[in-house]
Write a protein that holds these residues in place. Structure first.
Motif, PDB file in Angstrom:
ATOM      1  N   MET A 177       0.850  -1.197   0.000  1.00 11.41           N
ATOM      2  CA  MET A 177       0.000   0.000   0.000  1.00 11.41           C
ATOM      3  C   MET A 177       0.888   1.250   0.000  1.00 11.41           C
ATOM      4  SD  MET A 177      -3.178   1.017   0.033  1.00 11.41           S
ATOM      5  CE  MET A 177      -4.125   2.489   0.368  1.00 11.41           C
ATOM      6  N   LEU A 178       0.685   2.093  -1.022  1.00 15.63           N
ATOM      7  CA  LEU A 178       1.502   3.288  -1.136  1.00 15.63           C
ATOM      8  C   LEU A 178       0.949   4.378  -0.214  1.00 15.63           C
ATOM      9  CD1 LEU A 178       1.941   3.385  -5.014  1.00 15.63           C
ATOM     10  CD2 LEU A 178       3.627   2.659  -3.315  1.00 15.63           C
ATOM     11  N   PRO A 179       1.819   5.153   0.436  1.00 15.07           N
ATOM     12  CA  PRO A 179       1.356   6.201   1.352  1.00 15.07           C
ATOM     13  C   PRO A 179       0.674   7.332   0.601  1.00 15.07           C
ATOM     14  CG  PRO A 179       3.722   6.343   1.030  1.00 15.07           C
ATOM     15  CD  PRO A 179       3.292   5.077   0.365  1.00 15.07           C
ATOM     16  N   PRO A 180      -0.163   8.130   1.296  1.00 14.13           N
ATOM     17  CA  PRO A 180      -0.815   9.286   0.666  1.00 14.13           C
ATOM     18  C   PRO A 180       0.228  10.231   0.076  1.00 14.13           C
ATOM     19  CG  PRO A 180      -1.750   8.856   2.843  1.00 14.13           C
ATOM     20  CD  PRO A 180      -0.545   7.983   2.723  1.00 14.13           C
ATOM     21  N   GLY A 181      -0.148  10.867  -1.032  1.00 16.18           N
ATOM     22  CA  GLY A 181       0.775  11.784  -1.690  1.00 16.18           C
ATOM     23  C   GLY A 181       1.721  11.103  -2.650  1.00 16.18           C
ATOM     24  N   THR A 182       1.517   9.786  -2.880  1.00 14.31           N
ATOM     25  CA  THR A 182       2.370   9.043  -3.806  1.00 14.31           C
ATOM     26  C   THR A 182       1.674   8.944  -5.155  1.00 14.31           C
ATOM     27  OG1 THR A 182       3.242   7.719  -1.986  1.00 14.31           O
ATOM     28  CG2 THR A 182       3.616   6.894  -4.204  1.00 14.31           C
ATOM     29  N   ALA A 183       2.401   9.206  -6.235  1.00 18.17           N
ATOM     30  CA  ALA A 183       1.830   9.088  -7.573  1.00 18.17           C
ATOM     31  C   ALA A 183       1.359   7.650  -7.812  1.00 18.17           C
ATOM     32  CB  ALA A 183       2.864   9.485  -8.619  1.00 18.17           C
ATOM     33  N   GLN A 184       0.173   7.514  -8.368  1.00 19.46           N
ATOM     34  CA  GLN A 184      -0.428   6.188  -8.568  1.00 19.46           C
ATOM     35  C   GLN A 184       0.092   5.573  -9.877  1.00 19.46           C
ATOM     36  OE1 GLN A 184      -2.517   4.772  -6.102  1.00 19.46           O
ATOM     37  NE2 GLN A 184      -1.644   6.555  -5.060  1.00 19.46           N
ATOM     38  N   VAL A 185       1.278   4.976  -9.799  1.00 20.59           N
ATOM     39  CA  VAL A 185       1.888   4.339 -10.950  1.00 20.59           C
ATOM     40  C   VAL A 185       1.315   2.931 -11.112  1.00 20.59           C
ATOM     41  CG1 VAL A 185       4.069   3.516 -11.932  1.00 20.59           C
ATOM     42  CG2 VAL A 185       3.987   5.703 -10.695  1.00 20.59           C
ATOM     43  N   LYS A 186       1.071   2.533 -12.346  1.00 25.46           N
ATOM     44  CA  LYS A 186       0.529   1.198 -12.621  1.00 25.46           C
ATOM     45  C   LYS A 186       1.465   0.127 -12.061  1.00 25.46           C
ATOM     46  CE  LYS A 186      -1.844   2.684 -16.838  1.00 25.46           C
ATOM     47  NZ  LYS A 186      -1.892   2.593 -18.319  1.00 25.46           N
ATOM     48  N   ALA A 187       0.873  -0.942 -11.562  1.00 31.94           N
ATOM     49  CA  ALA A 187       1.623  -1.979 -10.855  1.00 31.94           C
ATOM     50  C   ALA A 187       2.736  -2.573 -11.699  1.00 31.94           C
ATOM     51  CB  ALA A 187       0.662  -3.075 -10.386  1.00 31.94           C
ATOM     52  N   GLU A 188       2.514  -2.722 -13.007  1.00 29.15           N
ATOM     53  CA  GLU A 188       3.527  -3.380 -13.842  1.00 29.15           C
ATOM     54  C   GLU A 188       4.801  -2.562 -13.994  1.00 29.15           C
ATOM     55  OE1 GLU A 188       0.391  -1.818 -16.899  1.00 29.15           O
ATOM     56  OE2 GLU A 188       0.456  -2.500 -14.811  1.00 29.15           O
ATOM     57  N   PHE A 189       4.762  -1.264 -13.618  1.00 23.78           N
ATOM     58  CA  PHE A 189       5.954  -0.426 -13.742  1.00 23.78           C
ATOM     59  C   PHE A 189       6.652  -0.178 -12.403  1.00 23.78           C
ATOM     60  CE2 PHE A 189       3.223   0.847 -17.344  1.00 23.78           C
ATOM     61  CZ  PHE A 189       4.088   0.546 -18.387  1.00 23.78           C
ATOM     62  N   LEU A 190       6.052  -0.624 -11.312  1.00 17.22           N
ATOM     63  CA  LEU A 190       6.657  -0.412  -9.998  1.00 17.22           C
ATOM     64  C   LEU A 190       7.844  -1.329  -9.796  1.00 17.22           C
ATOM     65  CD1 LEU A 190       3.468  -0.099  -7.758  1.00 17.22           C
ATOM     66  CD2 LEU A 190       5.036   1.736  -8.416  1.00 17.22           C
ATOM     67  N   LEU A 191       8.882  -0.816  -9.164  1.00 23.44           N
ATOM     68  CA  LEU A 191      10.053  -1.616  -8.843  1.00 23.44           C
ATOM     69  C   LEU A 191       9.921  -2.153  -7.425  1.00 23.44           C
ATOM     70  CD1 LEU A 191      12.906   0.628 -10.308  1.00 23.44           C
ATOM     71  CD2 LEU A 191      11.924  -1.446 -11.304  1.00 23.44           C
ATOM     72  N   PRO A 192      10.436  -3.352  -7.173  1.00 22.12           N
ATOM     73  CA  PRO A 192      10.359  -3.907  -5.813  1.00 22.12           C
ATOM     74  C   PRO A 192      11.144  -3.045  -4.840  1.00 22.12           C
ATOM     75  CG  PRO A 192      11.828  -5.222  -7.192  1.00 22.12           C
ATOM     76  CD  PRO A 192      11.128  -4.262  -8.109  1.00 22.12           C
ATOM     77  N   ILE A 193      10.626  -2.943  -3.616  1.00 24.83           N
ATOM     78  CA  ILE A 193      11.269  -2.143  -2.584  1.00 24.83           C
ATOM     79  C   ILE A 193      12.227  -3.012  -1.799  1.00 24.83           C
ATOM     80  CG2 ILE A 193      10.893  -0.751  -0.509  1.00 24.83           C
ATOM     81  CD1 ILE A 193       8.135  -0.072  -1.581  1.00 24.83           C
ATOM     82  N   ASN A 194      13.441  -2.520  -1.635  1.00 24.29           N
ATOM     83  CA  ASN A 194      14.438  -3.242  -0.844  1.00 24.29           C
ATOM     84  C   ASN A 194      13.997  -3.238   0.615  1.00 24.29           C
ATOM     85  OD1 ASN A 194      16.700  -4.073   0.612  1.00 24.29           O
ATOM     86  ND2 ASN A 194      18.122  -3.164  -0.876  1.00 24.29           N
ATOM     87  N   PRO A 195      13.844  -4.434   1.225  1.00 25.96           N
ATOM     88  CA  PRO A 195      13.377  -4.478   2.627  1.00 25.96           C
ATOM     89  C   PRO A 195      14.211  -3.637   3.566  1.00 25.96           C
ATOM     90  CG  PRO A 195      13.417  -6.675   1.657  1.00 25.96           C
ATOM     91  CD  PRO A 195      14.088  -5.764   0.680  1.00 25.96           C
ATOM     92  N   SER A 196      15.527  -3.558   3.303  1.00 26.26           N
ATOM     93  CA  SER A 196      16.382  -2.776   4.202  1.00 26.26           C
ATOM     94  C   SER A 196      16.109  -1.292   4.098  1.00 26.26           C
ATOM     95  CB  SER A 196      17.861  -3.043   3.869  1.00 26.26           C
ATOM     96  OG  SER A 196      18.152  -2.598   2.559  1.00 26.26           O
ATOM     97  N   GLU A 197      15.412  -0.879   3.011  1.00 23.70           N
ATOM     98  CA  GLU A 197      15.120   0.536   2.819  1.00 23.70           C
ATOM     99  C   GLU A 197      13.645   0.851   3.034  1.00 23.70           C
ATOM    100  OE1 GLU A 197      16.347   1.432  -1.112  1.00 23.70           O
ATOM    101  OE2 GLU A 197      18.477   1.149  -0.739  1.00 23.70           O
ATOM    102  N   SER A 198      12.865  -0.173   3.401  1.00 18.15           N
ATOM    103  CA  SER A 198      11.426   0.024   3.503  1.00 18.15           C
ATOM    104  C   SER A 198      11.039   1.027   4.576  1.00 18.15           C
ATOM    105  CB  SER A 198      10.739  -1.317   3.792  1.00 18.15           C
ATOM    106  OG  SER A 198      11.243  -1.861   5.010  1.00 18.15           O
ATOM    107  N   SER A 199      11.882   1.152   5.601  1.00 16.05           N
ATOM    108  CA  SER A 199      11.561   2.089   6.678  1.00 16.05           C
ATOM    109  C   SER A 199      12.200   3.453   6.483  1.00 16.05           C
ATOM    110  CB  SER A 199      12.035   1.505   8.021  1.00 16.05           C
ATOM    111  OG  SER A 199      13.445   1.332   8.000  1.00 16.05           O
ATOM    112  N   THR A 200      12.927   3.611   5.394  1.00 21.24           N
ATOM    113  CA  THR A 200      13.586   4.889   5.146  1.00 21.24           C
ATOM    114  C   THR A 200      12.561   5.951   4.756  1.00 21.24           C
ATOM    115  OG1 THR A 200      15.560   3.758   4.366  1.00 21.24           O
ATOM    116  CG2 THR A 200      15.326   6.071   3.765  1.00 21.24           C
ATOM    117  N   LYS A 201      12.657   7.086   5.390  1.00 25.06           N
ATOM    118  CA  LYS A 201      11.728   8.164   5.103  1.00 25.06           C
ATOM    119  C   LYS A 201      12.081   8.820   3.777  1.00 25.06           C
ATOM    120  CE  LYS A 201      10.030  12.558   6.883  1.00 25.06           C
ATOM    121  NZ  LYS A 201      10.156  13.564   7.954  1.00 25.06           N
ATOM    122  N   ILE A 202      11.069   8.928   2.898  1.00 25.39           N
ATOM    123  CA  ILE A 202      11.278   9.576   1.618  1.00 25.39           C
ATOM    124  C   ILE A 202      11.081  11.079   1.803  1.00 25.39           C
ATOM    125  CG2 ILE A 202      10.427   9.841  -0.732  1.00 25.39           C
ATOM    126  CD1 ILE A 202       9.615   6.961  -0.717  1.00 25.39           C
TER     127      ILE A 202
END
Length: 667
Positions: free
Chosen positions: A1-26
């Motif tokens: 689930m993408l946080p609010p304020g995130t551009a709604q990119v189609k699923a087929e173009f999303l890149l997997p998120i590195n678990p070690s970076e999942s908690s990093t604040k954007i």
């Protein structure tokens, strides 16, 4: 689930998120920092200094507000020194002439020696070649051949192609396009007389300050008859209790500082701040000085309804970028904000901001200042020395601390009496050239004041156009622009015009316009004549095409690359084709790419149009080039520049103006 304020990119173009970076604040792009100063004065923190601040401070790992700002704000320690040839050739000799200094010249006069040490020529791709040119190799690869290949195409000099001669002569990095061998075996520069004749009237940048005028400004001997007379008039009115009867006279309608307060700067006094006082006893008005101020009805009327307007933009709103936006459909352009004091000091850098390219259909100069006498004097010299200005805009909206603390920019919103004197004086000094005013809704959040000020600007102060950015100074970019309040301000102006049978003044709104749909919705619902486009143009300069054609353009990566090629060409024509000019172009091209990477292609979105404040998640494009253009790594922006400008010098690197616009700097 993408946080609010995130551009709604189609699923087929999303890149997997590195678990070690999942908690990093954007960190969102810091557009406040993008508006900030590019000053390199001593005392500003460097990138290394910022790192030191993060490691010091209160215990328990807590950061102060200043330290947090240092992490995500501007890179104040940026340095972009000129990159020169190892063996520098005298400019006059390089152009095929004789040096005025002869043997006393500090630069080299030996053309054969210079040519032997000069780097190889660069080549510039044509628009057709951009459609198939290869991508640069990965700079981070471990392979030994990581250097990007040189651009394809012949050695075509953009300056020679446009003007018929290259002013950089033998110094030009595209020299092969305008040199030939003579029968005696020597090299000779080529000129195209036909193009030169055309360029003399159609392709030369306008508004160049003469050396004589610059000398007079620097020695404080430049005559200002209109400003001097206006200063005396303001002082006389400020010292009396009677109100002026004419709307073309000075308006003093609120208790405020008198003219002496407006002219006298705080201690310590600088030389520029004393210009007016020092010249008053030395300059007499010429016989042809205007005795009767021009009335509002005599001034050139602005018919800007339906026209697109590119906002003045600090650093990135230079002449090459404006040319690019014009090629996409921008009708009105305005130079970067210039400071009144710097114009009066004859600053070469400040006067370069008023240069105009012939392709700019309607062009204005923006000025900022807090002292009535200085702003009016600077406006007078602009009117005298610049032969191609369609309007002058007073900045009453700049929110950055550097400007606000001097009483300039948005600080004028809380000093209406002084603002009125400035606009009235500018109108007097400019003659038939219109004065426009750019505002914010107010200074403090929750305390909007523009609805009271805007109805007065045209009838009382002689402003010819008003632009309102839908945020307060304090609000900056933390919230969306308030277009309902913009409508309230427009209604207030139109109501006074109707009640007093006044001429209709154009009003432009501003804030968050990022698509054709945004633009036309704002125009229809708020009643403005148009929308001044700023960040939207930085992220996607082709927004003007979308507006003109009432459509959302799913522009391809190759079409975007062609726009980058145009920018590089316009940059070389403006900054130069020698080594220094090539790398100045590279620097500003990277500045432009530090915004353009934020564009998410329409074809990748679940819902269109995109929104300007949405942060894109990690995604891949529809091809390798689209993926590269979406990279937030500043090293990739350098790689893209090398496709057009050749390999960057080893000692050259690019630091983004605002840290959050480069993923590599977020660690």
């Amino acid at each position: 689930m993408l946080p609010p304020g995130t551009a709604q990119v189609k699923a087929e173009f999303l890149l997997p998120i590195n678990p070690s970076e999942s908690s990093t604040k954007i960190v969102l792009p810091d557009d406040d920092a993008a508006e900030g100063s590019t000053s390199h004065a001593r005392g500003h923190a460097t990138a290394e200094g910022d790192q030191d601040m993060r490691s010091s401070g209160p215990r328990r790992g807590k950061l102060t507000k200043a330290q947090k700002k240092a992490q995500t704000g501007m890179n104040k320690g940026r340095r972009f020194g000129k990159v020169r040839d190892e063996l520098d050739l005298c400019f006059q000799v390089a152009a095929g002439g004789m040096c005025d200094y002869g043997d006393q010249c500090r630069n080299n006069h030996d053309i054969p020696a210079y040519m032997a040490a000069k780097p190889a020529d660069l080549s510039f791709p044509s628009a057709e070649e951009v459609q198939s040119m290869p991508l640069p190799k990965d700079m981070n690869a471990d392979a030994p051949d990581t250097a990007p290949p040189p651009p394809i195409g012949k050695t075509a000099c953009p300056v020679f192609s446009e003007l018929g001669q290259c002013r950089f002569g033998f110094r030009c990095r595209f020299l092969g396009d305008h040199i030939r061998q003579t029968d005696t075996g020597t090299s000779e520069l080529i000129k195209n007389e036909e193009k030169m004749a055309y360029a003399a009237t159609a392709s030369v940048e306008a508004n160049r300050l003469s050396g004589h005028a610059q000398k007079l400004l620097r020695t404080k001997k430049y005559p200002f008859p209109i400003a001097t007379a206006y200063q005396k008039e303001v002082e006389a009115v400020s010292g009396s209790t009677s109100q002026p009867k004419s709307t073309s006279a000075i308006v003093v309608s609120e208790p405020d500082q008198d003219m002496h307060d407006a002219v006298a700067p705080p201690e310590p006094r600088s030389g520029v701040d004393e210009i007016v006082e020092k010249r008053t006893g030395e300059i007499t008005a010429p016989a042809d000085a205007p005795d009767v101020p021009m009335r509002a009805v005599e001034r050139k009327r602005l018919d800007w309804a339906g026209k697109t307007y590119l906002a003045p933009l600090t650093t990135v709103g230079n002449l090459p970028f404006r040319r690019l936006c014009v090629s996409y459909g921008a009708d009105i352009t305005c130079g970067e904000m210039g400071l009144a004091n710097s114009f009066l000091a004859g600053s070469k850098e400040e006067w370069s901001l008023v240069r105009r390219h012939p392709s700019e259909k309607i062009f204005g100069v923006q000025i900022a200042g807090s002292k009535v006498a200085n702003v009016v004097s600077a406006t007078e010299v602009l009117a005298k020395e610049c032969d191609s200005i369609d309007f002058v805009d007073l900045n009453c909206g700049c929110p950055i601390d550097l400007i606000f603390k001097t009483g300039s920019g948005s600080a004028l919103l809380d000093n209406v009496n002084r603002l009125g004197r400035i606009v009235t004086g500018m109108s007097r000094a400019l003659g038939e050239i219109p004065v426009t005013v750019k505002l914010r809704t107010g200074v403090k959040d929750g305390k909007n004041t523009a609805h009271k000020l805007m109805p007065r600007l045209a009838p009382e102060f002689n402003a010819s156009c008003i632009t309102l950015h839908g945020r307060t100074r304090q609000q900056r970019y933390t919230r969306l622009a308030d277009w309902e309040y913009i409508k309230e301000c427009v209604d207030a102006v139109r109501a006074r015009e109707k009640d007093e049978d006044l001429p209709r003044v154009p009003i432009f709104g501003g804030g968050d316009c990022f698509s054709s749909q945004d633009y036309w919705t704002c125009v229809e619902q708020s009643g403005v004549d148009g929308v001044m486009v700023a960040r939207g143009a930085l992220i996607k300069p082709w927004i003007f095409t979308e507006i003109k054609e009432h459509r959302e353009w799913d522009i391809s990566a190759r079409e975007r690359l062609e726009g980058i090629r145009k920018y590089a060409e316009f940059g070389l024509t403006h900054f130069g084709t020698d080594t220094a000019g090539v790398n100045s172009t590279r620097r500003y091209l990277c500045e432009a790419l530090s915004f353009q990477y934020r564009y998410v292609p329409i074809g990748l979105l679940e819902h269109i149009p995109g929104r300007i404040n949405d942060r894109a998640p990690a995604f891949r494009g529809r091809d390798e080039l689209e993926t590269l253009l979406a990279s937030g790594d500043s090293r990739d922006w350098v790689r893209i520049s090398e496709m057009f400008l050749g390999p960057a010098p080893e000692a050259w690197s690019f630091t983004p103006k605002h840290k959050s616009n480069s993923y590599e700097s977020q660690g």
